[in-house]
Design an enzyme around this catalytic site. Structure first.
Site, mmCIF file in Angstrom:
data_model
loop_
_atom_site.group_PDB
_atom_site.id
_atom_site.type_symbol
_atom_site.label_atom_id
_atom_site.label_comp_id
_atom_site.label_asym_id
_atom_site.label_seq_id
_atom_site.Cartn_x
_atom_site.Cartn_y
_atom_site.Cartn_z
ATOM 1 N N ALA A 37 51.911 90.448 11.066
ATOM 2 C CA ALA A 37 52.029 91.377 11.999
ATOM 3 C C ALA A 37 50.960 92.499 12.047
ATOM 4 O O ALA A 37 50.006 92.759 12.781
ATOM 5 C CB ALA A 37 53.419 92.248 12.080
ATOM 6 N N GLY A 43 47.782 90.564 13.416
ATOM 7 C CA GLY A 43 48.354 90.240 14.888
ATOM 8 C C GLY A 43 47.917 91.457 15.716
ATOM 9 O O GLY A 43 47.438 91.840 16.652
ATOM 10 N N ASP A 44 48.092 92.755 15.071
ATOM 11 C CA ASP A 44 47.983 94.065 15.569
ATOM 12 C C ASP A 44 46.478 94.102 15.702
ATOM 13 O O ASP A 44 46.248 94.656 17.032
ATOM 14 C CB ASP A 44 48.389 95.075 14.595
ATOM 15 C CG ASP A 44 48.083 96.575 15.079
ATOM 16 O OD1 ASP A 44 48.603 96.921 16.262
ATOM 17 O OD2 ASP A 44 47.392 97.026 14.443
ATOM 18 N N SER A 45 45.458 93.706 14.899
ATOM 19 C CA SER A 45 44.201 93.963 14.982
ATOM 20 C C SER A 45 43.587 92.750 15.870
ATOM 21 O O SER A 45 42.786 93.324 16.589
ATOM 22 C CB SER A 45 43.340 93.678 13.712
ATOM 23 O OG SER A 45 43.841 94.640 12.673
ATOM 24 N N ASP A 97 44.578 94.190 19.326
ATOM 25 C CA ASP A 97 43.684 95.300 19.571
ATOM 26 C C ASP A 97 42.018 94.978 20.106
ATOM 27 O O ASP A 97 41.817 95.280 21.169
ATOM 28 C CB ASP A 97 43.606 96.198 18.688
ATOM 29 C CG ASP A 97 43.158 97.756 18.859
ATOM 30 O OD1 ASP A 97 43.542 98.234 19.754
ATOM 31 O OD2 ASP A 97 41.857 98.069 18.147
#
Length: 141
Positions: free
Chosen positions: A18, A21-23, A26
C-alpha cells in the site's frame, strides 16, 4: 528454481504494498493532469487530491471489486484487512481500510510489472472522477 515475481511480491506485507501503491497512484494521477493542461500547482493539487482521497478510492473499489481477478481480490483483501493504526482525516475507518486495500493492489501490480492493468485501473478512477464531476455540475447548474 527461481521464485516467480508474483510470489516475491506477495511476500511483502500488505502495508508495504500500500505504501508503494499510494506513491504509484499519486504519480500517475499527477502525470495525467500535468499532461492534460499547464496550470498553477495549487490547481493540480486540488484535482489530484480529489482523485487520490481515501473516500474516492473507497467508492471506486466498491464499484469494481466484483471485476477483480481472484489474484487481485486476494491482494486487495489482504490490504483492506491489514491492521492499520491511523486513518485519513476526512474518511471513516472503513473507507480508509478500503483505500489501503486498493493501494496494496496497485503496489502489487506495479511490482509484478502488470503495467497495463495498473493503467487500466487508474484510468478508470480518473474517468469515474470526471463523470462524478459532470453529475455535480448538472445538479448544481
Amino acid at each position: 528454481m527461481e521464485e516467480s515475481i508474483e510470489k516475491k511480491a506477495a511476500m511483502y506485507s500488505p502495508l508495504t504494498l500500500a505504501y508503494l501503491g499510494d506513491s504509484v497512484l499519486d504519480l500517475m494521477v499527477k502525470e495525467h493532469f500535468v499532461r492534460k493542461v499547464n496550470q498553477q500547482v495549487q490547481k493540480y493539487h486540488k484535482e489530484v487530491t480529489s482523485v487520490v482521497s481515501a473516500v474516492n478510492q473507497a467508492e471506486f473499489i466498491d464499484g469494481i471489486e466484483d471485476q477483480l481477478s481472484e489474484e487481485e481480490a486476494a491482494v486487495y483483501h489482504r490490504g483492506r484487512n491489514a491492521s492499520v493504526h491511523t486513518k485519513a482525516r476526512n474518511a471513516s475507518m472503513a473507507e480508509y481500510k478500503k483505500a489501503t486495500g486498493l493501494e496494496a493492489l496497485l503496489g502489487y501490480l506495479y511490482l509484478t510489472g502488470k503495467q497495463e492493468r495498473l493503467e487500466e485501473l487508474v484510468h478508470a478512477m480518473l474517468l469515474k472522477r470526471e463523470q462524478d464531476e459532470g453529475r455535480n455540475k448538472e445538479s448544481n447548474g
